[in-house]
Design a protein around this motif. Structure first.
Motif, PDB file in Angstrom:
ATOM      1  N   MET A 148       0.885  -1.060  -0.289  1.00  0.00           N
ATOM      2  CA  MET A 148       0.167  -0.118   0.147  1.00  0.00           C
ATOM      3  C   MET A 148       1.111   1.130   0.006  1.00  0.00           C
ATOM      4  O   MET A 148       1.225   1.762   1.034  1.00  0.00           O
ATOM      5  CB  MET A 148      -0.803   0.093   1.410  1.00  0.00           C
ATOM      6  N   TRP A 197       8.354  -0.625  -3.949  1.00  0.00           N
ATOM      7  CA  TRP A 197       7.275  -1.401  -4.390  1.00  0.00           C
ATOM      8  C   TRP A 197       7.484  -2.412  -5.195  1.00  0.00           C
ATOM      9  O   TRP A 197       6.983  -3.710  -5.253  1.00  0.00           O
ATOM     10  CB  TRP A 197       6.409  -0.478  -5.331  1.00  0.00           C
ATOM     11  N   PRO A 213      -2.283  -5.325  -4.258  1.00  0.00           N
ATOM     12  CA  PRO A 213      -1.962  -3.917  -4.378  1.00  0.00           C
ATOM     13  C   PRO A 213      -3.017  -3.166  -3.825  1.00  0.00           C
ATOM     14  O   PRO A 213      -4.220  -3.520  -3.953  1.00  0.00           O
ATOM     15  CB  PRO A 213      -1.760  -3.683  -5.753  1.00  0.00           C
ATOM     16  N   TYR A 227      -4.410   0.803  -3.074  1.00  0.00           N
ATOM     17  CA  TYR A 227      -4.289   2.155  -3.279  1.00  0.00           C
ATOM     18  C   TYR A 227      -4.242   2.819  -1.715  1.00  0.00           C
ATOM     19  O   TYR A 227      -4.956   2.820  -0.964  1.00  0.00           O
ATOM     20  CB  TYR A 227      -5.569   2.876  -4.057  1.00  0.00           C
ATOM     21  N   ILE A 229      -6.027  -8.399  -7.277  1.00  0.00           N
ATOM     22  CA  ILE A 229      -6.645  -6.846  -7.300  1.00  0.00           C
ATOM     23  C   ILE A 229      -7.781  -6.511  -7.024  1.00  0.00           C
ATOM     24  O   ILE A 229      -8.773  -6.914  -7.925  1.00  0.00           O
ATOM     25  CB  ILE A 229      -6.018  -6.423  -8.827  1.00  0.00           C
ATOM     26  N   SER A 261      -0.454   0.518  -8.279  1.00  0.00           N
ATOM     27  CA  SER A 261      -1.611  -0.301  -7.697  1.00  0.00           C
ATOM     28  C   SER A 261      -2.612  -0.936  -8.806  1.00  0.00           C
ATOM     29  O   SER A 261      -3.373  -1.684  -8.498  1.00  0.00           O
ATOM     30  CB  SER A 261      -2.645   0.465  -6.686  1.00  0.00           C
ATOM     31  N   ARG A 271       0.912  -1.176 -13.870  1.00  0.00           N
ATOM     32  CA  ARG A 271       1.820  -2.456 -13.244  1.00  0.00           C
ATOM     33  C   ARG A 271       2.346  -3.172 -14.691  1.00  0.00           C
ATOM     34  O   ARG A 271       3.542  -3.720 -14.678  1.00  0.00           O
ATOM     35  CB  ARG A 271       0.861  -3.148 -12.175  1.00  0.00           C
TER      36      ARG A 271
END
Length: 594
Positions: free
Chosen positions: A65, A72, A88, A90, A177, A221, A226
């Motif tokens: 986070m 990350w 992930p 936000y 996700i 995220s 990504r």
């Protein structure tokens, strides 16, 4: 050559083929701190071993986070190399969503960026009595730091990671996700290594040669950035993380990237700022600027406007548009736009300025790219999201919905077989978007759930109207309303910078937003803009009434998702009384304010 079957194979592939010395970079204490591919591999391996020592096993869930930063990525790869799944989150998530995700995914460890997020997660951990370890990326006195996991791995360097990697198949879960929850409870999208790798491979074929450096600022995220960062590693492209959304312009000047990904909202702001500077010019310079701008608005691909146009454009690019390019760092080869519909006029203008903006389309559930425009002649069509990737199939259902099938379609929704069965029929994923295929190019017309009927039974596609209205320099944000009403209306957030400029020129001294929108002359000005942009729409589609709002829709305010899409239900609820007022009064046009 190292084979790439699982996402973590990208590291050895990059090492063998590119050996990047600045694969990741971020600003630390005012200086760019670079990490080589060797650093990246060492950090990821240390995290993997550290997690194993902390008892993390295959299929366990570990969350990250944080805004974008190298840590990350280090943690992402460290998690996946032992078969655990990364979740992930936000940094802007509401408390209810954080609670739901931590419990639903049974998260064992969370890496957070700073003390504020640490305290937020810690409070939830205590109130919900969760067995959860929390580590920070920032150094905060008295709080567990992510390097504790890394050092634990370093101290256990004899632990062989190969058996753990060998036990991971391409079909294993890579990440979970959670959707932003605009329509209720968030759903966990299960994406595998194969889902992402298939998307990386086919998306990378559309990327122009010569790209070696990227600026990254969209949230990792979200699956869009990504996947793109995985693709950068595969292509040997160095990733530089912008410090924040506010520093993008400065960071572009420092990094001089060849590419970046963005959402249309940011491109709209860039365009408005450029045009604003044009208005501030005087004399010949101003005339030249708007001559070049008008030229770019007529841009057609592949020299279709003919020799004389191309000659004029060459002059415009040298005199005017070279400055636009310089403002983006001077070396941009391509910009990828996704996450929402890009106004066709913006695509034309940027291409006319010799800045290739490639619009693409996809969803979290499709890892994400389904279609994308390309940089070569014949690979782009304005008003579309490009050609469907060669490894995917797309068909249009009878009701106009886009259906997609292929290796990048998700495994399903976590613990939600009912939702999975509803979304996927015979391998075809229902996107929820309405579209058409034009000469092999896919065009999106609206979200299926957002299309609504008026009381007269006519269908309204709000995105089309919203994008048209945003062509006005005086309109910053807009949401169309009118479901089951006699006609559509618009909730409008004006561009207050432009509106104040106009007001001053017209003898209006008021500068406070809430008071400015109540002045009749200001409302008349907005209505003139609406009338002009209403042309070309059927009578049933035309905006008949509007309301002006004094404050922007924001993520923090809850009206926008982290990828800057409107949360329509939230906006409808917040403005319910105002909407009732719009429709309660007679006549063809009213302006209202809050």
């Amino acid at each position: 050559m190292a084979a790439v079957n699982r996402v973590f194979d990208l590291l050895s592939y990059n090492k063998s083929n590119f050996n990047n010395q600045d694969i990741l970079a971020s600003k630390v204490a005012g200086k760019w701190e670079k990490h080589s591919i060797d650093d990246f591999i060492a950090y990821a391996d240390d995290i993997s071993r550290g997690l194993l020592k902390l008892g993390i096993c295959k299929d366990d869930k570990v969350a990250v986070m944080s805004p974008n930063r190298p840590e990350w990525n280090f943690c992402d790869f460290g998690i996946m190399q032992i078969g655990a799944a990364q979740v992930p989150m936000y940094p802007t998530l509401a408390e209810g969503d954080i609670k739901f995700i931590l419990k639903n995914a049974e998260v064992k460890i969370v890496f957070v960026s700073d003390e504020v997020l640490y305290r937020k997660v810690e409070t939830i951990k205590n109130t919900e009595q969760l067995e959860l370890a929390i580590y920070t990326f920032d150094k905060v006195a008295g709080l567990p730091h992510w390097t504790e996991v890394q050092l634990l791995g370093k101290e256990n360097s004899s632990v062989d990671l190969e058996p753990h990697k060998d036990a991971i198949t391409p079909d294993d879960l890579l990440t979970l996700i959670y959707t932003s929850g605009t329509t209720g409870t968030p759903k966990g999208v299960m994406l595998t290594h194969q889902n992402l790798i298939s998307n990386v491979m086919y998306s990378s074929e559309m990327y122009p040669k010569g790209v070696r450096k990227a600026l990254s600022f969209l949230p990792l995220s979200h699956i869009f950035e990504r996947m793109v960062c995985y693709m950068y590693i595969y292509l040997g492209v160095s990733i530089y993380y912008a410090e924040s959304m506010e520093t993008i312009v400065d960071n572009l000047a420092e990094v001089k990237p060849h590419c970046f990904t963005t959402v249309p909202r940011l491109l709209e702001k860039v365009y408005d700022k450029i045009v604003g500077k044009g208005h501030a010019l005087t004399g010949v310079k101003k005339s030249l600027f708007f001559w070049a701008l008008a030229l770019a608005h007529k841009y057609e691909l592949d020299g279709k406007n003919g020799f004389f146009y191309e000659l004029q454009l060459k002059i415009a690019r040298k005199l005017i548009f070279s400055k636009w390019q310089a403002a983006l760092g001077g070396e941009i080869l391509v910009i990828i736009s996704g996450g929402a519909a890009l106004q066709e006029r913006l695509a034309r203008v940027f291409w006319g300025a010799d800045i290739k903006v490639l619009e693409g389309y996809g969803l979290t559930e499709t890892s994400p790219v389904i279609a994308v425009n390309g940089p070569k002649p014949g690979e782009t069509m304005f008003g579309t999201v490009g050609k469907v990737l060669p490894n995917l199939e797309v068909k249009i259902a009878e009701d106009g919905e886009i259906l997609c099938k292929g290796p990048s379609v998700m495994k399903g929704y976590y613990k939600r077989p009912d939702a999975t069965d509803e979304a996927i029929t015979d391998g075809w994923f229902h996107t929820g978007d309405i579209g058409v295929l034009k000469d092999g190019f896919l065009a999106i017309t609206d979200r299926k759930k957002e299309v609504f009927k008026t009381a007269g039974g006519k269908y309204i596609a709000p995105q089309v109207l919203e994008n048209k209205l945003k062509e006005s320099v005086y309109i910053e944000q807009v949401m169309i309303v009118g479901e089951n009403r006699k006609f559509p209306s618009a909730l409008i957030v004006p561009n207050f910078e432009k509106l104040k400029e106009w007001a001053q020129k017209n003898g209006i001294a008021e500068t406070e937003a809430a008071k400015l929108i109540k002045i009749k002359a200001v409302c008349d000005k907005i209505w003139l803009e609406i009338e002009k942009l209403n042309e070309g729409f059927g009578n049933w589609e035309k905006i008949k009434k509007f309301a002006l709002l004094p404050t922007e829709f924001t993520i923090d305010g809850g009206e926008m998702t982290p990828k800057l899409s409107l949360k329509r239900k939230v906006i409808l609820t917040k403005n319910a009384d105002l909407i009732e007022k719009i429709y309660a009064e007679g006549g063809d046009r009213n302006e209202h304010h809050v």
